[in-house]
Design a protein around this motif. Structure first.
Motif, PDB file in Angstrom:
ATOM      1  N   ARG A   2      38.104   4.334 106.978  1.00  0.00           N
ATOM      2  CA  ARG A   2      38.048   5.327 105.919  1.00  0.00           C
ATOM      3  C   ARG A   2      37.779   4.634 104.591  1.00  0.00           C
ATOM      4  O   ARG A   2      38.536   3.793 104.174  1.00  0.00           O
ATOM      5  N   GLY A   3      36.716   4.969 103.946  1.00  0.00           N
ATOM      6  CA  GLY A   3      36.438   4.555 102.586  1.00  0.00           C
ATOM      7  C   GLY A   3      36.373   3.072 102.320  1.00  0.00           C
ATOM      8  O   GLY A   3      35.304   2.532 102.122  1.00  0.00           O
ATOM      9  N   ASP A   4      37.495   2.396 102.310  1.00  0.00           N
ATOM     10  CA  ASP A   4      37.517   0.992 101.895  1.00  0.00           C
ATOM     11  C   ASP A   4      37.245   0.027 103.044  1.00  0.00           C
ATOM     12  O   ASP A   4      37.339  -1.177 102.860  1.00  0.00           O
ATOM     13  N   GLY A   5      36.926   0.511 104.210  1.00  0.00           N
ATOM     14  CA  GLY A   5      36.542  -0.360 105.312  1.00  0.00           C
ATOM     15  C   GLY A   5      37.662  -0.701 106.272  1.00  0.00           C
ATOM     16  O   GLY A   5      37.410  -1.223 107.336  1.00  0.00           O
ATOM     17  N   ARG A   6      38.906  -0.423 105.902  1.00  0.00           N
ATOM     18  CA  ARG A   6      40.011  -0.700 106.827  1.00  0.00           C
ATOM     19  C   ARG A   6      40.225   0.494 107.744  1.00  0.00           C
ATOM     20  O   ARG A   6      40.009   1.637 107.346  1.00  0.00           O
ATOM     21  N   SER A   7      40.687   0.242 108.938  1.00  0.00           N
ATOM     22  CA  SER A   7      40.933   1.331 109.874  1.00  0.00           C
ATOM     23  C   SER A   7      42.244   2.030 109.515  1.00  0.00           C
ATOM     24  O   SER A   7      43.090   1.487 108.801  1.00  0.00           O
ATOM     25  N   LEU A   8      42.413   3.246 110.040  1.00  0.00           N
ATOM     26  CA  LEU A   8      43.669   3.970 109.827  1.00  0.00           C
ATOM     27  C   LEU A   8      44.839   3.175 110.400  1.00  0.00           C
ATOM     28  O   LEU A   8      45.915   3.146 109.827  1.00  0.00           O
ATOM     29  N   GLU A   9      44.586   2.545 111.526  1.00  0.00           N
ATOM     30  CA  GLU A   9      45.644   1.744 112.138  1.00  0.00           C
ATOM     31  C   GLU A   9      46.035   0.585 111.229  1.00  0.00           C
ATOM     32  O   GLU A   9      47.212   0.265 111.090  1.00  0.00           O
ATOM     33  N   SER A  10      45.062  -0.020 110.580  1.00  0.00           N
ATOM     34  CA  SER A  10      45.334  -1.105 109.646  1.00  0.00           C
ATOM     35  C   SER A  10      46.149  -0.605 108.454  1.00  0.00           C
ATOM     36  O   SER A  10      47.115  -1.248 108.033  1.00  0.00           O
ATOM     37  N   HIS A  11      45.766   0.562 107.918  1.00  0.00           N
ATOM     38  CA  HIS A  11      46.540   1.162 106.825  1.00  0.00           C
ATOM     39  C   HIS A  11      47.973   1.418 107.277  1.00  0.00           C
ATOM     40  O   HIS A  11      48.926   1.106 106.559  1.00  0.00           O
ATOM     41  N   ALA A  12      48.117   2.012 108.437  1.00  0.00           N
ATOM     42  CA  ALA A  12      49.451   2.321 108.957  1.00  0.00           C
ATOM     43  C   ALA A  12      50.261   1.044 109.150  1.00  0.00           C
ATOM     44  O   ALA A  12      51.444   0.998 108.800  1.00  0.00           O
ATOM     45  N   PHE A  13      49.626   0.013 109.679  1.00  0.00           N
ATOM     46  CA  PHE A  13      50.314  -1.253 109.913  1.00  0.00           C
ATOM     47  C   PHE A  13      50.875  -1.813 108.601  1.00  0.00           C
ATOM     48  O   PHE A  13      52.030  -2.227 108.526  1.00  0.00           O
ATOM     49  N   ARG A  28      53.644   1.306 116.609  1.00  0.00           N
ATOM     50  CA  ARG A  28      53.919   2.414 115.686  1.00  0.00           C
ATOM     51  C   ARG A  28      52.677   2.749 114.848  1.00  0.00           C
ATOM     52  O   ARG A  28      52.413   3.911 114.565  1.00  0.00           O
ATOM     53  N   ALA A  29      51.927   1.731 114.456  1.00  0.00           N
ATOM     54  CA  ALA A  29      50.714   1.956 113.659  1.00  0.00           C
ATOM     55  C   ALA A  29      49.692   2.762 114.457  1.00  0.00           C
ATOM     56  O   ALA A  29      49.044   3.668 113.929  1.00  0.00           O
ATOM     57  N   ARG A  30      49.553   2.457 115.752  1.00  0.00           N
ATOM     58  CA  ARG A  30      48.643   3.224 116.609  1.00  0.00           C
ATOM     59  C   ARG A  30      49.080   4.679 116.680  1.00  0.00           C
ATOM     60  O   ARG A  30      48.259   5.597 116.611  1.00  0.00           O
ATOM     61  N   ALA A  31      50.388   4.900 116.815  1.00  0.00           N
ATOM     62  CA  ALA A  31      50.906   6.268 116.887  1.00  0.00           C
ATOM     63  C   ALA A  31      50.613   7.029 115.595  1.00  0.00           C
ATOM     64  O   ALA A  31      50.175   8.182 115.628  1.00  0.00           O
ATOM     65  N   TRP A  32      50.822   6.388 114.452  1.00  0.00           N
ATOM     66  CA  TRP A  32      50.541   7.045 113.173  1.00  0.00           C
ATOM     67  C   TRP A  32      49.050   7.279 112.992  1.00  0.00           C
ATOM     68  O   TRP A  32      48.638   8.318 112.472  1.00  0.00           O
ATOM     69  N   ALA A  33      48.217   6.357 113.425  1.00  0.00           N
ATOM     70  CA  ALA A  33      46.768   6.527 113.302  1.00  0.00           C
ATOM     71  C   ALA A  33      46.297   7.723 114.122  1.00  0.00           C
ATOM     72  O   ALA A  33      45.391   8.456 113.707  1.00  0.00           O
ATOM     73  N   ARG A  34      46.909   7.948 115.282  1.00  0.00           N
ATOM     74  CA  ARG A  34      46.531   9.084 116.133  1.00  0.00           C
ATOM     75  C   ARG A  34      46.885  10.429 115.506  1.00  0.00           C
ATOM     76  O   ARG A  34      46.306  11.442 115.864  1.00  0.00           O
ATOM     77  N   VAL A  35      47.820  10.445 114.561  1.00  0.00           N
ATOM     78  CA  VAL A  35      48.164  11.701 113.889  1.00  0.00           C
ATOM     79  C   VAL A  35      46.972  12.185 113.068  1.00  0.00           C
ATOM     80  O   VAL A  35      46.761  13.377 112.902  1.00  0.00           O
ATOM     81  N   GLY A  36      46.158  11.249 112.572  1.00  0.00           N
ATOM     82  CA  GLY A  36      44.921  11.603 111.887  1.00  0.00           C
ATOM     83  C   GLY A  36      45.080  11.953 110.420  1.00  0.00           C
ATOM     84  O   GLY A  36      44.354  12.783 109.899  1.00  0.00           O
ATOM     85  N   LEU A  37      46.023  11.335 109.762  1.00  0.00           N
ATOM     86  CA  LEU A  37      46.254  11.584 108.338  1.00  0.00           C
ATOM     87  C   LEU A  37      45.463  10.612 107.481  1.00  0.00           C
ATOM     88  O   LEU A  37      45.161   9.500 107.906  1.00  0.00           O
ATOM     89  N   TRP A  38      45.141  11.024 106.265  1.00  0.00           N
ATOM     90  CA  TRP A  38      44.574  10.102 105.304  1.00  0.00           C
ATOM     91  C   TRP A  38      45.661   9.132 104.881  1.00  0.00           C
ATOM     92  O   TRP A  38      46.856   9.457 104.951  1.00  0.00           O
ATOM     93  N   PRO A  39      45.319   7.926 104.442  1.00  0.00           N
ATOM     94  CA  PRO A  39      46.330   6.913 104.115  1.00  0.00           C
ATOM     95  C   PRO A  39      47.421   7.387 103.149  1.00  0.00           C
ATOM     96  O   PRO A  39      48.601   7.127 103.390  1.00  0.00           O
TER      97      PRO A  39
END
Length: 179
Positions: free
Chosen positions: A73-84, A102-113
Motif C-alpha cells: 500500500r502506497g509506501d511499498g511496504r506490505s500490510l503484513e510488514s505494517h502490522a509487524f 499475528r501480523a498475518r492475521a491482522w493483514a488478512r483483516v484488510g485494514l489500512w495501516p
C-alpha cells in the motif's frame, strides 16, 4: 408414454440436477466452454462486449500491479510488514515468529495501516479476529468507548464477549454502535 428422467440421487431437485448436468462435462475433464464458444453456438455477436470486458480487466490488472503488488500500500511496504512493525511496538515481549503470525492475521483483516493501528490499540495484539467480527457485525471503531451495562465495548470484546453479542446487547439497550 413418457420416460422419467433418471436423476442423480444426490440431486432430487430438478433445478440442482440441471446445474449438475451443466457442470458435469467440466468435471469429467472436458474443457468448459468459453464465452466466445457459447456466443458462436447461440448465434450471438458479443465481440464488442467481450473486448470491453478485456479492456476493463487489463486496466484493473495494471492498476493492481501499480498499487497493490503483494499487498503493498502506497509506501511499498506490505500490510503484513505494517502490522509487524505496529505489533512489535505494542508487544515488544513477543518473539519474531509470534509477531509474524499475528501480523498475518491482522493483514488478512484488510485494514489500512492507520485503521489497523487504531484497532490494535483498542483490541490488543491478539484482536485481529475480533476486529474482523466487529466489522462484519457493523461495530464501528468509534464505538469502542461506548459504555454498555457499566462496561466499555472494547473491554467487553477484550474480555471474550463476541462482537455479535455486544451488538445485540447494544440493540437491546437502544444504542447504536455504527458510525
Amino acid at each position: 408414454m413418457t420416460h422419467a428422467r433418471v436423476t442423480d440421487p444426490e440431486f432430487p431437485d430438478p433445478e440442482l440436477q440441471a446445474v449438475y448436468d451443466c457442470l458435469a462435462p467440466a468435471r469429467s475433464g472436458a474443457p468448459a466452454d468459453t464465452a466466445e464458444a457459447i456466443a458462436a453456438r447461440e448465434g450471438l455477436d458479443l465481440a464488442a462486449d467481450l473486448a470491453a470486458v478485456r479492456r476493463r480487466t487489463t486496466r484493473a490488472t495494471a492498476a493492481r500491479r501499480r498499487t497493490d503488488r503483494s499487498g503493498r500500500r502506497g509506501d511499498g511496504r506490505s500490510l503484513e510488514s505494517h502490522a509487524f512493525i505496529m505489533l512489535s511496538r505494542q508487544a515488544p515481549h513477543l518473539r519474531t515468529p509470534e509477531l509474524r503470525t499475528r501480523a498475518r492475521a491482522w493483514a488478512r483483516v484488510g485494514l489500512w495501516p492507520q485503521e489497523m493501528q487504531a484497532w490494535i490499540a483498542a483490541l490488543g495484539v491478539d484482536g485481529a479476529a475480533t476486529a474482523r467480527d466487529c466489522r462484519t457485525a457493523g461495530i464501528a471503531l468509534s464505538a469502542m468507548g461506548v459504555v454498555l451495562a457499566g462496561m466499555r465495548v472494547k473491554h467487553r470484546l477484550r474480555g471474550g464477549e463476541s462482537a455479535f453479542s455486544v451488538m445485540a446487547r447494544a440493540a437491546a439497550g437502544g444504542r447504536s454502535l455504527k458510525d
